[in-house]
Design a protein around this motif. Structure first.
Motif, mmCIF file in Angstrom:
data_model
loop_
_atom_site.group_PDB
_atom_site.id
_atom_site.type_symbol
_atom_site.label_atom_id
_atom_site.label_comp_id
_atom_site.label_asym_id
_atom_site.label_seq_id
_atom_site.Cartn_x
_atom_site.Cartn_y
_atom_site.Cartn_z
ATOM 1 N N SER A 1 1.412 -1.038 -0.144
ATOM 2 C CA SER A 1 -0.187 0.108 -0.256
ATOM 3 C C SER A 1 0.801 1.344 -0.522
ATOM 4 C CB SER A 1 -0.906 0.006 0.976
ATOM 5 O OG SER A 1 -0.045 0.302 2.375
ATOM 6 N N GLY A 2 1.884 0.822 0.191
ATOM 7 C CA GLY A 2 3.512 2.395 0.442
ATOM 8 C C GLY A 2 2.156 3.155 1.250
ATOM 9 N N THR A 3 2.273 3.137 2.532
ATOM 10 C CA THR A 3 1.433 3.800 3.953
ATOM 11 C C THR A 3 2.156 2.740 5.255
ATOM 12 O OG1 THR A 3 -1.185 2.247 3.960
ATOM 13 C CG2 THR A 3 -0.574 4.066 2.621
ATOM 14 N N PHE A 4 1.354 3.674 6.026
ATOM 15 C CA PHE A 4 2.431 3.127 7.262
ATOM 16 C C PHE A 4 1.778 3.133 8.572
ATOM 17 C CE2 PHE A 4 4.821 6.711 7.202
ATOM 18 C CZ PHE A 4 5.153 7.087 7.862
ATOM 19 N N LEU A 5 1.709 2.153 9.979
ATOM 20 C CA LEU A 5 0.974 3.139 10.967
ATOM 21 C C LEU A 5 1.695 3.573 11.888
ATOM 22 C CD1 LEU A 5 -0.788 0.223 13.114
ATOM 23 C CD2 LEU A 5 -1.588 2.026 11.911
ATOM 24 N N VAL A 6 0.291 5.489 12.145
ATOM 25 C CA VAL A 6 1.297 6.401 13.379
ATOM 26 C C VAL A 6 0.564 6.462 14.420
ATOM 27 C CG1 VAL A 6 2.406 8.113 13.471
ATOM 28 C CG2 VAL A 6 2.150 7.568 11.451
ATOM 29 N N GLU A 7 1.018 6.025 15.594
ATOM 30 C CA GLU A 7 0.014 5.130 16.844
ATOM 31 C C GLU A 7 0.378 6.801 17.669
ATOM 32 O OE1 GLU A 7 -0.311 1.435 18.205
ATOM 33 O OE2 GLU A 7 0.564 0.870 16.472
ATOM 34 N N GLY A 8 -0.139 6.593 18.083
ATOM 35 C CA GLY A 8 0.279 7.584 19.956
ATOM 36 C C GLY A 8 -0.036 9.581 20.053
ATOM 37 N N PRO A 9 -0.429 10.132 20.063
ATOM 38 C CA PRO A 9 -0.866 11.739 20.325
ATOM 39 C C PRO A 9 0.694 12.097 18.939
ATOM 40 C CG PRO A 9 -0.599 11.427 22.998
ATOM 41 C CD PRO A 9 -1.177 9.861 21.514
ATOM 42 N N ALA B 1 -8.651 -3.017 17.869
ATOM 43 C CA ALA B 1 -8.555 -4.309 16.199
ATOM 44 C C ALA B 1 -7.340 -3.169 15.663
ATOM 45 C CB ALA B 1 -10.047 -4.136 16.076
ATOM 46 N N MET B 2 -7.241 -2.030 15.352
ATOM 47 C CA MET B 2 -6.596 -1.469 14.466
ATOM 48 C C MET B 2 -4.837 -1.152 14.734
ATOM 49 S SD MET B 2 -8.407 1.600 12.342
ATOM 50 C CE MET B 2 -8.942 2.555 14.027
ATOM 51 N N ALA B 3 -5.029 -0.754 16.288
ATOM 52 C CA ALA B 3 -3.452 -0.750 16.353
ATOM 53 C C ALA B 3 -2.328 -1.613 16.703
ATOM 54 C CB ALA B 3 -3.872 0.412 17.993
ATOM 55 N N ASP B 4 -1.246 -1.213 16.787
ATOM 56 C CA ASP B 4 -0.305 -2.388 16.762
ATOM 57 C C ASP B 4 -0.351 -2.719 18.579
ATOM 58 O OD1 ASP B 4 2.467 -4.591 16.138
ATOM 59 O OD2 ASP B 4 3.270 -2.799 17.033
ATOM 60 N N THR B 5 -0.399 -1.729 19.146
ATOM 61 C CA THR B 5 -0.052 -1.830 20.319
ATOM 62 C C THR B 5 -1.460 -2.460 21.056
ATOM 63 O OG1 THR B 5 -0.859 0.574 20.990
ATOM 64 C CG2 THR B 5 0.960 0.244 20.702
ATOM 65 N N GLY B 6 -1.036 -3.363 21.953
ATOM 66 C CA GLY B 6 -2.364 -3.801 23.295
ATOM 67 C C GLY B 6 -3.112 -2.531 23.876
ATOM 68 N N THR B 7 -2.522 -1.183 24.337
ATOM 69 C CA THR B 7 -2.864 -0.792 25.005
ATOM 70 C C THR B 7 -3.127 1.053 24.468
ATOM 71 O OG1 THR B 7 -1.757 -0.041 26.279
ATOM 72 C CG2 THR B 7 -3.482 -1.847 27.330
ATOM 73 N N PRO B 8 -3.799 1.116 23.101
ATOM 74 C CA PRO B 8 -3.546 2.420 22.704
ATOM 75 C C PRO B 8 -4.805 3.500 23.369
ATOM 76 C CG PRO B 8 -5.191 1.002 21.466
ATOM 77 C CD PRO B 8 -4.849 0.162 22.241
ATOM 78 N N GLN B 9 -3.245 4.682 22.403
ATOM 79 C CA GLN B 9 -3.811 5.461 23.593
ATOM 80 C C GLN B 9 -5.015 6.821 22.552
ATOM 81 O OE1 GLN B 9 1.155 7.002 23.361
ATOM 82 N NE2 GLN B 9 0.282 7.434 24.553
ATOM 83 N N GLY B 10 -5.687 6.423 21.562
ATOM 84 C CA GLY B 10 -6.743 6.567 21.422
ATOM 85 C C GLY B 10 -6.637 7.555 19.846
ATOM 86 N N VAL B 11 -5.118 7.417 19.629
ATOM 87 C CA VAL B 11 -5.102 8.279 18.869
ATOM 88 C C VAL B 11 -4.231 6.912 17.097
ATOM 89 C CG1 VAL B 11 -3.789 10.078 17.791
ATOM 90 C CG2 VAL B 11 -5.129 10.533 19.999
ATOM 91 N N LEU B 12 -4.643 7.503 16.228
ATOM 92 C CA LEU B 12 -3.659 6.511 15.463
ATOM 93 C C LEU B 12 -3.926 7.490 14.155
ATOM 94 C CD1 LEU B 12 -4.386 4.551 13.260
ATOM 95 C CD2 LEU B 12 -4.667 2.947 15.260
#
Length: 272
Positions: free
Chosen positions: A31-39, A90-101
């Motif tokens: 896809s040429g895209t990636f995840l960015v997690e956390g505020p 479901a979307m995040a790589d972390t088990g406890t996401p911070q509410g933003v990705l």
């Protein structure tokens, strides 16, 4: 201005599955895209690389807590999706996401562009066969902190868009040019062709870091976490530099790179 889309509530929806798939390298490359997690990381994306942001996903609570992220996304025309906590998990790589990705397009640049960023007196760091995500991300963060012109990551190194790497950069991924995927020999050759001195950071060095010439354009060449720099790479470098250590047996890759990058920055401050 971009208005929030309807809330994503089903962890099984096609959009959620597509975002979650970005935890896998094959999906990122396709896809040429990636995840960015956390505020923090998302904020740096929106402030410094908003043109590469594809979408912002956040819970209702996070939307209220991080109103600046919503405002930055709206100003940049980035689609905003409100999500339930279950969807974010479901979307995040972390088990406890911070509410933003967020989802972003790749931000790396061609090697020549990264080398151009060094200017007349810049310095860079070269990662050769570095495999640990935390080390790679921390080196990039240190390079950003001490004003390096670029980070050059060889082929066969960890994927810089691995979610663990992205998180460990704390947003620095969006601050300076990063080049990826060039074979080590070609990478070193390109540096030499552009007049960039190659300084191997290795415990076998006969020059100690305080005595090294850190003037002019140069690049710190860092080796694999387990076996360091092979002989053929050391031979291609202009100098092998050791960090003087008083008691510990050694420093890990990220610590060693940070010390070397700080020394390069300090050398410039001393002559400013």
């Amino acid at each position: 201005m971009t208005e929030p889309s309807p809330q994503l509530s089903s962890p099984r929806s096609e959009r959620v599955r597509q975002v979650a798939a970005l935890g896998r390298r094959a999906a990122r490359e396709r896809s040429g895209t990636f995840l960015v997690e956390g505020p923090q990381a998302v904020r740096e994306l929106l402030l410094h690389a908003a043109a590469d942001a594809v979408a912002l996903y956040l819970s209702e609570a996070a939307g209220a807590r991080y109103a600046d992220l919503v405002r930055h996304a709206q100003d940049a025309g980035v689609p905003i999706w409100s999500c339930t906590e279950a969807v974010l998990v479901a979307m995040a790589d972390t088990g406890t996401p911070q509410g933003v990705l967020a989802v972003a397009r790749r931000v790396d640049v061609p090697l020549e562009v990264a080398l151009d960023a060094l200017g007349e007196d810049g310095f860079a760091v070269v990662l050769t066969h570095v495999r640990d995500p935390g080390n790679a991300g921390t080196v990039l963060r240190g390079a950003d902190a001490f004003g390096a012109g670029a980070v050059l990551v060889s082929a066969a190194s960890v994927d810089l868009y691995n979610p663990k790497v992205v998180r460990s950069t704390a947003g620095s991924l969006f601050h300076l040019p990063v080049s990826l995927g060039t074979p080590v020999d070609d990478l070193l050759g390109a540096c030499r062709a552009r007049g960039v001195r190659l300084l191997a950071a290795d415990g076998s060095g006969t020059t100690l870091l305080p005595d090294a010439d850190l003037s002019g354009r140069h690049a710190w060449v860092m080796g694999n976490e387990a076996w360091g720099l092979p002989g053929e790479v050391l031979e291609r470098c202009d100098q092998t530099v050791a960090i003087p250590i008083r008691r510990a047996e050694s420093l890990n890759l990220a610590m060693a790179a940070t010390v070397c990058l700080h020394a390069s920055a300090a050398a410039r401050s001393a002559t400013a």
